[in-house]
Design a protein around this motif. Structure first.
Motif, PDB file in Angstrom:
ATOM      1  N   ASP A 181      31.686  57.384 -11.712  1.00  0.00           N
ATOM      2  CA  ASP A 181      30.919  57.406 -10.557  1.00  0.00           C
ATOM      3  C   ASP A 181      31.527  56.352  -9.692  1.00  0.00           C
ATOM      4  N   LEU A 182      31.449  56.056  -8.468  1.00  0.00           N
ATOM      5  CA  LEU A 182      32.096  54.981  -7.757  1.00  0.00           C
ATOM      6  C   LEU A 182      30.986  53.915  -7.649  1.00  0.00           C
ATOM      7  N   ASN A 183      29.979  54.232  -7.957  1.00  0.00           N
ATOM      8  CA  ASN A 183      28.702  53.153  -7.552  1.00  0.00           C
ATOM      9  C   ASN A 183      28.168  52.592  -9.014  1.00  0.00           C
ATOM     10  N   GLU A 184      28.393  51.342  -9.078  1.00  0.00           N
ATOM     11  CA  GLU A 184      28.385  50.440 -10.183  1.00  0.00           C
ATOM     12  C   GLU A 184      26.832  50.582 -10.622  1.00  0.00           C
ATOM     13  N   SER A 185      26.217  50.725  -9.747  1.00  0.00           N
ATOM     14  CA  SER A 185      24.492  50.384 -10.205  1.00  0.00           C
ATOM     15  C   SER A 185      24.125  51.744 -10.618  1.00  0.00           C
ATOM     16  N   VAL A 186      24.260  52.607 -10.051  1.00  0.00           N
ATOM     17  CA  VAL A 186      23.883  54.045 -10.768  1.00  0.00           C
ATOM     18  C   VAL A 186      24.585  54.278 -12.152  1.00  0.00           C
ATOM     19  N   LEU A 187      25.855  53.767 -12.199  1.00  0.00           N
ATOM     20  CA  LEU A 187      26.442  53.939 -13.472  1.00  0.00           C
ATOM     21  C   LEU A 187      25.714  53.029 -14.800  1.00  0.00           C
TER      22      LEU A 187
ATOM     23  N   VAL B 248      31.189  58.364 -22.262  1.00  0.00           N
ATOM     24  CA  VAL B 248      31.973  57.130 -21.999  1.00  0.00           C
ATOM     25  C   VAL B 248      31.810  57.156 -20.309  1.00  0.00           C
ATOM     26  N   PHE B 249      30.974  55.906 -20.096  1.00  0.00           N
ATOM     27  CA  PHE B 249      30.674  55.860 -18.527  1.00  0.00           C
ATOM     28  C   PHE B 249      31.581  54.776 -17.842  1.00  0.00           C
ATOM     29  N   SER B 250      32.311  55.374 -16.705  1.00  0.00           N
ATOM     30  CA  SER B 250      33.224  54.187 -16.047  1.00  0.00           C
ATOM     31  C   SER B 250      33.324  54.648 -14.516  1.00  0.00           C
ATOM     32  N   SER B 251      33.648  53.578 -14.130  1.00  0.00           N
ATOM     33  CA  SER B 251      33.929  53.559 -12.554  1.00  0.00           C
ATOM     34  C   SER B 251      35.139  54.344 -12.150  1.00  0.00           C
ATOM     35  N   HIS B 252      35.052  55.152 -11.357  1.00  0.00           N
ATOM     36  CA  HIS B 252      36.306  55.931 -10.799  1.00  0.00           C
ATOM     37  C   HIS B 252      35.963  56.440  -9.426  1.00  0.00           C
ATOM     38  N   ASN B 253      36.693  56.207  -8.556  1.00  0.00           N
ATOM     39  CA  ASN B 253      36.466  56.711  -7.155  1.00  0.00           C
ATOM     40  C   ASN B 253      37.214  57.787  -6.755  1.00  0.00           C
ATOM     41  N   LEU B 254      36.867  58.735  -6.350  1.00  0.00           N
ATOM     42  CA  LEU B 254      37.687  60.103  -6.113  1.00  0.00           C
ATOM     43  C   LEU B 254      38.439  60.030  -5.068  1.00  0.00           C
ATOM     44  N   ALA B 255      38.116  59.017  -3.804  1.00  0.00           N
ATOM     45  CA  ALA B 255      38.871  59.017  -2.645  1.00  0.00           C
ATOM     46  C   ALA B 255      40.044  58.319  -2.969  1.00  0.00           C
ATOM     47  N   ILE B 256      40.216  57.334  -4.037  1.00  0.00           N
ATOM     48  CA  ILE B 256      41.558  56.719  -4.110  1.00  0.00           C
ATOM     49  C   ILE B 256      41.960  56.539  -5.530  1.00  0.00           C
ATOM     50  N   ASP B 257      41.239  56.796  -6.589  1.00  0.00           N
ATOM     51  CA  ASP B 257      41.891  56.602  -7.968  1.00  0.00           C
ATOM     52  C   ASP B 257      42.468  58.221  -8.196  1.00  0.00           C
ATOM     53  N   GLY B 258      43.078  58.010  -9.563  1.00  0.00           N
ATOM     54  CA  GLY B 258      43.882  59.249  -9.946  1.00  0.00           C
ATOM     55  C   GLY B 258      43.616  59.754 -11.231  1.00  0.00           C
ATOM     56  N   VAL B 259      44.351  60.623 -11.821  1.00  0.00           N
ATOM     57  CA  VAL B 259      44.222  61.167 -13.100  1.00  0.00           C
ATOM     58  C   VAL B 259      44.355  60.157 -14.412  1.00  0.00           C
ATOM     59  N   PHE B 260      43.187  60.310 -15.132  1.00  0.00           N
ATOM     60  CA  PHE B 260      43.275  59.260 -16.300  1.00  0.00           C
ATOM     61  C   PHE B 260      43.352  60.080 -17.732  1.00  0.00           C
ATOM     62  N   ASN B 261      43.237  61.406 -17.805  1.00  0.00           N
ATOM     63  CA  ASN B 261      43.224  61.947 -19.081  1.00  0.00           C
ATOM     64  C   ASN B 261      43.618  63.456 -18.720  1.00  0.00           C
ATOM     65  N   GLU B 262      43.906  64.197 -19.782  1.00  0.00           N
ATOM     66  CA  GLU B 262      43.899  65.829 -19.771  1.00  0.00           C
ATOM     67  C   GLU B 262      42.616  66.293 -20.358  1.00  0.00           C
ATOM     68  N   MET B 263      41.790  67.325 -19.240  1.00  0.00           N
ATOM     69  CA  MET B 263      40.615  67.552 -19.476  1.00  0.00           C
ATOM     70  C   MET B 263      40.675  69.012 -19.867  1.00  0.00           C
ATOM     71  N   GLN B 264      39.557  69.456 -20.809  1.00  0.00           N
ATOM     72  CA  GLN B 264      39.300  71.108 -20.657  1.00  0.00           C
ATOM     73  C   GLN B 264      38.471  71.384 -19.786  1.00  0.00           C
ATOM     74  N   VAL B 265      37.310  70.696 -19.316  1.00  0.00           N
ATOM     75  CA  VAL B 265      36.381  70.679 -18.358  1.00  0.00           C
ATOM     76  C   VAL B 265      36.430  69.948 -17.281  1.00  0.00           C
ATOM     77  N   VAL B 266      36.073  70.006 -16.149  1.00  0.00           N
ATOM     78  CA  VAL B 266      35.731  68.952 -15.234  1.00  0.00           C
ATOM     79  C   VAL B 266      34.455  69.538 -14.449  1.00  0.00           C
ATOM     80  N   THR B 267      33.420  68.837 -14.469  1.00  0.00           N
ATOM     81  CA  THR B 267      32.392  69.186 -13.557  1.00  0.00           C
ATOM     82  C   THR B 267      32.221  68.297 -12.290  1.00  0.00           C
ATOM     83  N   CYS B 268      32.061  68.886 -11.202  1.00  0.00           N
ATOM     84  CA  CYS B 268      31.768  67.971 -10.014  1.00  0.00           C
ATOM     85  C   CYS B 268      30.945  68.560  -8.973  1.00  0.00           C
ATOM     86  N   ARG B 269      29.529  68.558  -9.206  1.00  0.00           N
ATOM     87  CA  ARG B 269      28.646  69.325  -8.687  1.00  0.00           C
ATOM     88  C   ARG B 269      27.890  68.422  -7.576  1.00  0.00           C
TER      89      ARG B 269
END
Lengths: 189, 281
Positions: free
Chosen positions: B143-149, B200-221
Protein backbone atom coordinates in the motif's frame (compact mmCIF):
# COMPACT_ATOMS: atom_id res chain seq x y z
CA UNK A 1 -33.74 27.36 -15.61
CA UNK A 2 -33.13 29.00 -18.95
CA UNK A 3 -31.06 26.32 -20.62
CA UNK A 4 -31.14 22.58 -21.07
CA UNK A 5 -29.85 20.82 -17.94
CA UNK A 6 -26.90 18.46 -18.35
CA UNK A 7 -28.36 15.85 -16.01
CA UNK A 8 -31.01 14.95 -13.48
CA UNK A 9 -30.02 13.35 -10.18
CA UNK A 10 -32.66 11.47 -8.23
CA UNK A 11 -32.53 10.08 -4.69
CA UNK A 12 -35.01 7.68 -3.16
CA UNK A 13 -35.05 5.28 -0.23
CA UNK A 14 -37.91 3.46 1.51
CA UNK A 15 -40.67 2.88 -1.04
CA UNK A 16 -38.14 3.62 -3.75
CA UNK A 17 -38.74 0.87 -6.28
CA UNK A 18 -42.48 1.58 -6.38
CA UNK A 19 -41.74 5.28 -6.89
CA UNK A 20 -39.21 4.55 -9.65
CA UNK A 21 -41.60 2.10 -11.30
CA UNK A 22 -44.28 4.75 -11.42
CA UNK A 23 -42.01 7.46 -12.81
CA UNK A 24 -39.29 6.06 -15.09
CA UNK A 25 -41.61 4.09 -17.45
CA UNK A 26 -43.55 7.33 -18.08
CA UNK A 27 -40.53 9.12 -19.53
CA UNK A 28 -40.48 9.27 -23.34
CA UNK A 29 -37.97 7.49 -25.56
CA UNK A 30 -36.25 10.71 -26.61
CA UNK A 31 -35.72 12.04 -23.12
CA UNK A 32 -32.87 14.49 -23.68
CA UNK A 33 -30.78 14.14 -20.50
CA UNK A 34 -29.20 11.36 -18.40
CA UNK A 35 -30.92 10.50 -15.14
CA UNK A 36 -28.62 9.33 -12.33
CA UNK A 37 -30.22 7.58 -9.40
CA UNK A 38 -29.31 6.50 -5.91
CA UNK A 39 -31.75 4.04 -4.40
CA UNK A 40 -30.77 2.78 -0.95
CA UNK A 41 -30.80 -0.97 -1.13
CA UNK A 42 -29.71 -4.02 0.80
CA UNK A 43 -26.07 -4.79 0.15
CA UNK A 44 -26.68 -8.22 -1.33
CA UNK A 45 -29.43 -7.26 -3.76
CA UNK A 46 -28.80 -8.36 -7.33
CA UNK A 47 -29.78 -6.32 -10.31
CA UNK A 48 -33.05 -8.07 -11.05
CA UNK A 49 -34.85 -4.87 -10.02
CA UNK A 50 -32.79 -2.91 -12.51
CA UNK A 51 -33.62 -5.37 -15.28
CA UNK A 52 -37.33 -5.29 -14.48
CA UNK A 53 -37.37 -1.50 -14.60
CA UNK A 54 -35.42 -1.54 -17.85
CA UNK A 55 -37.96 -3.84 -19.48
CA UNK A 56 -40.84 -1.64 -18.35
CA UNK A 57 -39.26 1.57 -19.67
CA UNK A 58 -38.70 3.34 -23.01
CA UNK A 59 -35.35 4.50 -21.68
CA UNK A 60 -32.34 2.27 -21.05
CA UNK A 61 -32.08 1.53 -17.33
CA UNK A 62 -28.75 0.12 -16.12
CA UNK A 63 -26.50 -0.24 -13.14
CA UNK A 64 -23.81 2.45 -13.25
CA UNK A 65 -20.29 1.37 -14.24
CA UNK A 66 -17.15 3.18 -13.19
CA UNK A 67 -15.81 5.75 -15.71
CA UNK A 68 -18.97 5.33 -17.74
CA UNK A 69 -19.77 8.34 -19.95
CA UNK A 70 -23.24 9.80 -19.35
CA UNK A 71 -25.66 9.48 -22.25
CA UNK A 72 -28.99 11.18 -22.73
CA UNK A 73 -32.02 8.97 -22.43
CA UNK A 74 -30.28 6.59 -20.05
CA UNK A 75 -31.06 5.93 -16.41
CA UNK A 76 -28.06 5.01 -14.24
CA UNK A 77 -28.63 3.29 -10.90
CA UNK A 78 -25.91 3.20 -8.24
CA UNK A 79 -24.67 -0.35 -7.53
CA UNK A 80 -25.20 -1.71 -4.02
CA UNK A 81 -22.28 -1.03 -1.67
CA UNK A 82 -20.65 1.74 -3.73
CA UNK A 83 -20.98 5.51 -3.62
CA UNK A 84 -21.75 6.96 -7.04
CA UNK A 85 -20.17 10.27 -8.06
CA UNK A 86 -20.31 12.54 -11.09
CA UNK A 87 -17.23 14.03 -12.72
CA UNK A 88 -17.10 17.32 -14.57
CA UNK A 89 -16.17 15.49 -17.81
CA UNK A 90 -19.59 13.77 -17.85
CA UNK A 91 -18.33 10.44 -16.49
CA UNK A 92 -19.27 8.48 -13.38
CA UNK A 93 -16.96 7.38 -10.55
CA UNK A 94 -17.49 4.79 -7.82
CA UNK A 95 -16.10 4.66 -4.31
CA UNK A 96 -16.13 2.17 -1.43
CA UNK A 97 -15.56 4.92 1.14
CA UNK A 98 -17.33 5.00 4.50
CA UNK A 99 -21.13 5.06 4.45
CA UNK A 100 -22.60 8.59 4.65
CA UNK A 101 -25.86 8.96 6.63
CA UNK A 102 -25.52 5.20 7.29
CA UNK A 103 -25.85 4.64 3.56
CA UNK A 104 -23.65 3.44 0.73
CA UNK A 105 -24.63 4.50 -1.85
CA UNK A 106 -25.48 7.87 -0.30
CA UNK A 107 -27.73 10.41 -1.98
CA UNK A 108 -25.74 13.34 -0.54
CA UNK A 109 -22.53 12.04 -2.15
CA UNK A 110 -24.17 11.83 -5.59
CA UNK A 111 -25.95 15.19 -5.29
CA UNK A 112 -22.95 17.12 -3.96
CA UNK A 113 -20.58 15.84 -6.63
CA UNK A 114 -23.19 16.45 -9.35
CA UNK A 115 -23.78 20.00 -8.08
CA UNK A 116 -20.02 20.65 -8.19
CA UNK A 117 -19.79 19.19 -11.69
CA UNK A 118 -22.84 20.77 -13.36
CA UNK A 119 -23.73 23.82 -11.26
CA UNK A 120 -26.89 25.48 -12.55
CA UNK A 121 -27.30 22.89 -15.31
CA UNK A 122 -28.65 20.28 -12.91
CA UNK A 123 -32.03 19.14 -11.62
CA UNK A 124 -32.17 17.40 -8.23
CA UNK A 125 -35.14 15.20 -7.34
CA UNK A 126 -35.69 13.82 -3.82
CA UNK A 127 -38.48 11.31 -3.22
CA UNK A 128 -39.83 9.06 -0.49
CA UNK A 129 -37.55 7.75 2.25
CA UNK A 130 -37.14 7.14 5.97
CA UNK A 131 -33.75 8.83 6.14
CA UNK A 132 -32.29 12.33 6.15
CA UNK A 133 -29.92 11.49 3.32
CA UNK A 134 -30.21 13.89 0.39
CA UNK A 135 -31.05 17.12 2.25
CA UNK A 136 -27.52 18.49 2.26
CA UNK A 137 -27.15 17.42 -1.36
CA UNK A 138 -30.28 19.37 -2.29
CA UNK A 139 -28.88 22.39 -0.44
CA UNK A 140 -25.67 22.16 -2.50
CA UNK A 141 -27.68 21.91 -5.74
CA UNK A 142 -29.72 24.95 -4.75
CA UNK A 143 -26.63 26.95 -3.77
CA UNK A 144 -25.00 26.17 -7.12
CA UNK A 145 -28.06 27.45 -8.97
CA UNK A 146 -29.64 24.11 -9.90
CA UNK A 147 -33.32 23.28 -9.82
CA UNK A 148 -34.81 21.30 -6.92
CA UNK A 149 -37.88 19.04 -6.93
CA UNK A 150 -39.13 17.34 -3.78
CA UNK A 151 -41.94 14.82 -3.47
CA UNK A 152 -44.87 16.17 -1.47
CA UNK A 153 -44.35 14.38 1.88
CA UNK A 154 -48.13 13.86 2.12
CA UNK A 155 -47.93 11.56 -0.91
CA UNK A 156 -44.75 9.75 0.13
CA UNK A 157 -44.61 6.16 1.40
CA UNK A 158 -42.07 7.48 3.93
CA UNK A 159 -42.26 11.28 4.45
CA UNK A 160 -39.06 11.89 6.50
CA UNK A 161 -36.64 12.27 3.60
CA UNK A 162 -38.65 14.78 1.50
CA UNK A 163 -39.74 16.63 4.67
CA UNK A 164 -36.12 17.03 5.83
CA UNK A 165 -35.25 18.65 2.50
CA UNK A 166 -38.27 20.96 2.62
CA UNK A 167 -37.27 22.04 6.13
CA UNK A 168 -33.80 22.93 4.87
CA UNK A 169 -34.41 24.53 1.48
CA UNK A 170 -37.13 26.26 -0.43
CA UNK A 171 -37.71 23.69 -3.14
CA UNK A 172 -38.60 24.94 -6.63
CA UNK A 173 -41.28 22.27 -6.99
CA UNK A 174 -43.12 20.14 -4.46
CA UNK A 175 -45.04 17.52 -6.34
CA UNK A 176 -46.86 14.19 -6.18
CA UNK A 177 -45.47 11.15 -7.96
CA UNK A 178 -48.25 11.25 -10.57
CA UNK A 179 -47.07 14.64 -11.87
CA UNK A 180 -43.32 13.98 -11.63
CA UNK A 181 -42.70 12.45 -15.07
CA UNK A 182 -44.63 15.23 -16.81
CA UNK A 183 -42.77 17.88 -14.86
CA UNK A 184 -39.39 16.39 -15.83
CA UNK A 185 -40.44 16.32 -19.48
CA UNK A 186 -41.60 19.96 -19.32
CA UNK A 187 -38.34 21.08 -17.72
CA UNK A 188 -36.07 19.28 -20.16
CA UNK A 189 -37.71 18.66 -23.52
CA UNK B 1 2.89 39.26 -22.36
CA UNK B 2 0.02 37.54 -24.07
CA UNK B 3 -2.97 36.48 -22.01
CA UNK B 4 -3.70 32.82 -22.60
CA UNK B 5 -7.38 32.01 -22.83
CA UNK B 6 -8.22 29.27 -20.42
CA UNK B 7 -10.80 27.04 -22.07
CA UNK B 8 -11.24 24.82 -19.04
CA UNK B 9 -13.16 27.30 -16.90
CA UNK B 10 -11.82 25.89 -13.67
CA UNK B 11 -13.46 27.20 -10.52
CA UNK B 12 -11.33 28.60 -7.71
CA UNK B 13 -11.90 25.37 -5.75
CA UNK B 14 -10.72 23.27 -8.66
CA UNK B 15 -7.62 25.39 -9.13
CA UNK B 16 -6.78 25.10 -5.43
CA UNK B 17 -7.23 21.31 -5.49
CA UNK B 18 -4.93 21.10 -8.50
CA UNK B 19 -2.31 23.27 -6.80
CA UNK B 20 -2.52 21.18 -3.64
CA UNK B 21 -1.99 17.93 -5.57
CA UNK B 22 0.96 19.52 -7.40
CA UNK B 23 2.38 20.65 -4.05
CA UNK B 24 2.09 17.13 -2.60
CA UNK B 25 3.84 15.65 -5.63
CA UNK B 26 6.64 18.22 -5.71
CA UNK B 27 7.36 18.05 -2.00
CA UNK B 28 6.71 14.39 -1.11
CA UNK B 29 6.57 12.44 -4.40
CA UNK B 30 3.07 11.05 -3.81
CA UNK B 31 1.17 11.42 -7.06
CA UNK B 32 -2.56 11.93 -6.68
CA UNK B 33 -2.82 14.05 -9.83
CA UNK B 34 -4.42 11.24 -11.81
CA UNK B 35 -6.99 10.22 -9.23
CA UNK B 36 -10.69 10.63 -10.04
CA UNK B 37 -11.38 14.24 -9.17
CA UNK B 38 -14.84 14.03 -7.55
CA UNK B 39 -13.68 11.54 -4.95
CA UNK B 40 -10.31 13.15 -4.15
CA UNK B 41 -11.97 16.56 -3.88
CA UNK B 42 -14.51 15.18 -1.43
CA UNK B 43 -11.81 13.66 0.74
CA UNK B 44 -9.66 16.81 0.69
CA UNK B 45 -12.64 18.98 1.59
CA UNK B 46 -13.56 16.66 4.45
CA UNK B 47 -10.00 16.71 5.75
CA UNK B 48 -9.95 20.51 5.52
CA UNK B 49 -13.09 20.75 7.64
CA UNK B 50 -12.11 18.13 10.23
CA UNK B 51 -8.54 19.43 10.58
CA UNK B 52 -9.91 22.95 11.00
CA UNK B 53 -8.44 24.80 8.03
CA UNK B 54 -10.30 27.86 6.75
CA UNK B 55 -9.01 27.66 3.21
CA UNK B 56 -7.42 25.09 0.93
CA UNK B 57 -4.47 27.43 0.53
CA UNK B 58 -3.91 27.27 4.33
CA UNK B 59 -3.88 23.49 4.12
CA UNK B 60 -1.45 23.62 1.21
CA UNK B 61 0.98 25.87 3.10
CA UNK B 62 0.77 23.78 6.25
CA UNK B 63 1.49 20.45 4.56
CA UNK B 64 4.45 22.02 2.75
CA UNK B 65 6.11 23.22 5.95
CA UNK B 66 4.96 20.53 8.42
CA UNK B 67 5.39 16.89 7.45
CA UNK B 68 3.07 15.61 10.25
CA UNK B 69 0.26 17.72 8.76
CA UNK B 70 0.96 16.05 5.41
CA UNK B 71 0.89 12.56 6.97
CA UNK B 72 -2.54 13.27 8.42
CA UNK B 73 -3.81 14.44 5.04
CA UNK B 74 -2.25 11.41 3.35
CA UNK B 75 -4.10 9.11 5.70
CA UNK B 76 -7.41 10.72 4.75
CA UNK B 77 -6.67 10.73 1.01
CA UNK B 78 -6.78 6.98 0.60
CA UNK B 79 -9.97 5.02 1.14
CA UNK B 80 -9.34 2.38 3.79
CA UNK B 81 -12.67 0.65 4.08
CA UNK B 82 -12.34 -3.09 3.68
CA UNK B 83 -13.45 -6.41 5.13
CA UNK B 84 -12.38 -10.05 5.29
CA UNK B 85 -13.66 -12.17 2.39
CA UNK B 86 -15.29 -9.09 0.88
CA UNK B 87 -17.47 -10.28 -2.02
CA UNK B 88 -17.46 -13.91 -0.81
CA UNK B 89 -18.29 -15.25 -4.28
CA UNK B 90 -14.97 -13.92 -5.55
CA UNK B 91 -13.10 -15.94 -2.93
CA UNK B 92 -15.18 -18.98 -3.74
CA UNK B 93 -14.22 -18.64 -7.38
CA UNK B 94 -10.60 -18.12 -6.40
CA UNK B 95 -10.73 -21.44 -4.55
CA UNK B 96 -12.43 -23.41 -7.32
CA UNK B 97 -10.87 -21.89 -10.44
CA UNK B 98 -7.48 -20.42 -9.51
CA UNK B 99 -6.19 -22.66 -6.70
CA UNK B 100 -6.08 -25.90 -8.78
CA UNK B 101 -3.80 -24.16 -11.28
CA UNK B 102 -1.61 -22.68 -8.54
CA UNK B 103 -1.17 -26.20 -7.20
CA UNK B 104 0.72 -27.11 -10.38
CA UNK B 105 3.48 -24.57 -9.61
CA UNK B 106 6.46 -25.45 -7.42
CA UNK B 107 6.27 -22.02 -5.79
CA UNK B 108 3.56 -19.36 -5.90
CA UNK B 109 3.92 -15.60 -5.50
CA UNK B 110 0.84 -13.45 -4.94
CA UNK B 111 0.66 -9.66 -4.82
CA UNK B 112 -2.16 -7.87 -3.05
CA UNK B 113 -1.82 -4.32 -4.41
CA UNK B 114 -3.48 -1.62 -2.33
CA UNK B 115 -3.95 -3.91 0.67
CA UNK B 116 -5.07 -1.18 3.10
CA UNK B 117 -5.45 -2.59 6.64
CA UNK B 118 -4.92 -6.16 5.42
CA UNK B 119 -8.31 -7.86 5.79
CA UNK B 120 -8.25 -9.27 2.26
CA UNK B 121 -4.61 -10.37 2.61
CA UNK B 122 -5.41 -12.55 5.62
CA UNK B 123 -8.44 -13.90 3.74
CA UNK B 124 -6.16 -15.09 0.93
CA UNK B 125 -3.67 -16.52 3.45
CA UNK B 126 -6.48 -18.61 4.98
CA UNK B 127 -7.50 -20.04 1.62
CA UNK B 128 -3.91 -20.86 0.66
CA UNK B 129 -3.43 -22.59 4.02
CA UNK B 130 -6.60 -24.65 3.63
CA UNK B 131 -5.66 -25.65 0.11
CA UNK B 132 -2.23 -26.89 1.16
CA UNK B 133 -0.28 -24.08 -0.53
CA UNK B 134 1.01 -22.39 2.61
CA UNK B 135 4.44 -24.05 2.54
CA UNK B 136 5.19 -22.94 -0.99
CA UNK B 137 3.72 -19.50 -1.31
CA UNK B 138 4.68 -15.92 -0.60
CA UNK B 139 2.16 -13.10 -0.37
CA UNK B 140 3.34 -9.55 -1.00
CA UNK B 141 0.92 -7.00 0.44
CA UNK B 142 1.54 -3.40 -0.54
CA UNK B 143 0.00 0.00 0.00
CA UNK B 144 1.18 3.58 -0.39
CA UNK B 145 -0.09 4.47 3.05
CA UNK B 146 2.45 3.56 5.77
CA UNK B 147 0.02 3.96 8.64
CA UNK B 148 -2.46 1.39 7.27
CA UNK B 149 0.44 -0.98 6.50
CA UNK B 150 1.48 -0.81 10.15
CA UNK B 151 -2.02 -1.82 11.17
CA UNK B 152 -2.13 -4.57 8.53
CA UNK B 153 1.10 -6.02 9.93
CA UNK B 154 -0.41 -6.35 13.40
CA UNK B 155 -3.28 -8.44 12.01
CA UNK B 156 -5.58 -7.11 14.72
CA UNK B 157 -9.20 -6.50 13.80
CA UNK B 158 -12.19 -5.38 15.88
CA UNK B 159 -13.97 -8.36 17.41
CA UNK B 160 -17.27 -6.67 16.55
CA UNK B 161 -16.58 -7.47 12.88
CA UNK B 162 -15.96 -11.17 13.39
CA UNK B 163 -19.58 -12.23 13.03
CA UNK B 164 -19.79 -10.61 9.60
CA UNK B 165 -16.40 -12.05 8.59
CA UNK B 166 -17.44 -15.53 9.68
CA UNK B 167 -20.56 -15.31 7.51
CA UNK B 168 -18.42 -14.11 4.59
CA UNK B 169 -15.94 -16.95 5.19
CA UNK B 170 -18.69 -19.56 5.01
CA UNK B 171 -20.22 -17.97 1.90
CA UNK B 172 -16.74 -18.03 0.37
CA UNK B 173 -16.69 -21.80 0.66
CA UNK B 174 -14.84 -22.08 3.97
CA UNK B 175 -15.55 -25.30 5.84
CA UNK B 176 -13.25 -25.07 8.89
CA UNK B 177 -13.86 -23.29 12.18
CA UNK B 178 -13.19 -19.62 11.41
CA UNK B 179 -12.35 -19.12 15.09
CA UNK B 180 -9.26 -21.32 14.59
CA UNK B 181 -7.65 -18.45 12.68
CA UNK B 182 -7.65 -15.79 15.38
CA UNK B 183 -7.20 -15.30 19.11
CA UNK B 184 -9.79 -13.16 20.84
CA UNK B 185 -8.43 -10.62 23.35
CA UNK B 186 -10.85 -8.13 24.89
CA UNK B 187 -12.37 -6.30 21.92
CA UNK B 188 -9.81 -7.52 19.36
CA UNK B 189 -9.30 -10.54 17.16
CA UNK B 190 -5.61 -11.21 16.50
CA UNK B 191 -4.82 -13.26 13.43
CA UNK B 192 -2.69 -16.35 14.12
CA UNK B 193 1.04 -16.21 13.48
CA UNK B 194 1.11 -19.04 10.93
CA UNK B 195 -1.00 -16.83 8.63
CA UNK B 196 1.25 -13.79 9.08
CA UNK B 197 4.42 -15.79 8.39
CA UNK B 198 3.69 -16.00 4.69
CA UNK B 199 2.99 -12.28 4.19
CA UNK B 200 5.50 -9.52 3.47
CA UNK B 201 4.02 -6.06 3.99
CA UNK B 202 5.73 -3.30 2.10
CA UNK B 203 5.28 0.22 0.83
CA UNK B 204 4.58 0.50 -2.91
CA UNK B 205 2.92 3.33 -4.79
CA UNK B 206 1.06 2.22 -7.92
CA UNK B 207 1.28 5.71 -9.40
CA UNK B 208 5.09 5.84 -9.44
CA UNK B 209 6.73 2.52 -8.46
CA UNK B 210 7.53 -0.43 -10.74
CA UNK B 211 7.68 -4.23 -11.04
CA UNK B 212 9.44 -5.94 -8.10
CA UNK B 213 8.96 -9.67 -8.74
CA UNK B 214 7.26 -12.18 -11.05
CA UNK B 215 3.82 -13.13 -9.76
CA UNK B 216 1.35 -15.94 -10.39
CA UNK B 217 -1.50 -13.84 -8.96
CA UNK B 218 -2.14 -10.11 -8.59
CA UNK B 219 -5.24 -8.95 -6.76
CA UNK B 220 -6.10 -5.26 -6.81
CA UNK B 221 -9.70 -4.90 -5.78
CA UNK B 222 -11.50 -1.59 -5.47
CA UNK B 223 -8.32 0.41 -5.91
CA UNK B 224 -8.39 1.36 -9.59
CA UNK B 225 -11.87 2.87 -9.28
CA UNK B 226 -10.14 5.87 -7.70
CA UNK B 227 -7.82 6.38 -10.68
CA UNK B 228 -8.44 8.16 -13.97
CA UNK B 229 -7.97 6.28 -17.26
CA UNK B 230 -4.37 7.38 -17.65
CA UNK B 231 -3.36 6.03 -14.26
CA UNK B 232 -5.49 2.90 -14.73
CA UNK B 233 -3.55 2.18 -17.92
CA UNK B 234 -0.25 2.62 -16.11
CA UNK B 235 -1.33 0.28 -13.35
CA UNK B 236 -2.66 -2.56 -15.53
CA UNK B 237 0.52 -2.38 -17.61
CA UNK B 238 2.47 -2.77 -14.37
CA UNK B 239 0.34 -5.79 -13.45
CA UNK B 240 0.74 -7.35 -16.89
CA UNK B 241 4.52 -6.96 -16.67
CA UNK B 242 4.50 -8.42 -13.14
CA UNK B 243 2.51 -11.53 -14.04
CA UNK B 244 3.93 -14.73 -15.49
CA UNK B 245 2.27 -16.07 -18.63
CA UNK B 246 -0.95 -17.71 -17.44
CA UNK B 247 -0.96 -15.59 -14.27
CA UNK B 248 -4.19 -14.26 -12.81
CA UNK B 249 -5.35 -10.68 -12.28
CA UNK B 250 -8.28 -10.17 -9.89
CA UNK B 251 -10.17 -6.87 -9.87
CA UNK B 252 -13.08 -5.47 -7.84
CA UNK B 253 -16.67 -6.30 -8.61
CA UNK B 254 -17.25 -3.06 -10.52
CA UNK B 255 -13.83 -2.86 -12.18
CA UNK B 256 -13.10 -4.06 -15.69
CA UNK B 257 -10.29 -4.35 -18.23
CA UNK B 258 -12.64 -3.07 -20.90
CA UNK B 259 -11.27 -0.02 -22.71
CA UNK B 260 -7.88 -0.32 -20.97
CA UNK B 261 -4.65 -0.47 -22.96
CA UNK B 262 -3.76 -4.05 -21.92
CA UNK B 263 -7.21 -5.52 -22.52
CA UNK B 264 -5.87 -7.65 -25.39
CA UNK B 265 -3.21 -9.25 -23.18
CA UNK B 266 -5.81 -10.84 -20.90
CA UNK B 267 -8.68 -13.32 -21.17
CA UNK B 268 -11.66 -12.87 -18.90
CA UNK B 269 -12.25 -16.15 -17.08
CA UNK B 270 -14.99 -15.11 -14.62
CA UNK B 271 -17.06 -12.15 -15.68
CA UNK B 272 -19.03 -11.64 -12.43
CA UNK B 273 -15.97 -12.07 -10.21
CA UNK B 274 -13.73 -10.05 -12.57
CA UNK B 275 -10.90 -12.58 -12.83
CA UNK B 276 -8.56 -12.24 -15.82
CA UNK B 277 -5.73 -14.44 -17.07
CA UNK B 278 -2.65 -13.21 -18.90
CA UNK B 279 -2.15 -15.12 -22.13
CA UNK B 280 0.99 -15.70 -24.16
CA UNK B 281 2.23 -12.51 -25.75
Amino acid sequence: MNRQPKAIVLGVSTGGWQALNRTIPELPEHFPVPLITVQHMASSSDNILVKTLDQASHLTVKEADEKETLNKGTVYIAPANYHLMVEKNMTLSLSTGQPVNFSRPSIDVLFETAADAFGASLIGVLLTGASKDGSLGMLRIKNRGGLTIVQDPKTAAAPLMPQSAIDLIEADYVTGLDELANLLVELTC
Amino acid sequence: MNKVENGNHLTVDEIEIKLLLDAIFLKYGYDFRNYSRASIKRRITQHKTIAGYQKLSDLQHQILVEEPAFRKLLHDLSVNVTEMFRDPLFYKKFRTDIVPILQTYPFVRLWVAGCSTGEEVYSLAIILYEEGLRERCQIYATDLNESVLKRAKTGIFPISKIKEYTTNYIQAGGSEQFSDYYTARYDSAIMKKFLKDKIVFSSHNLAIDGVFNEMQVVTCRNVMIYFNRKLQNRVVTLFRDSLCTGGFLCLGKKETMKFLSCEKDFIEIADQERIYRKHKS
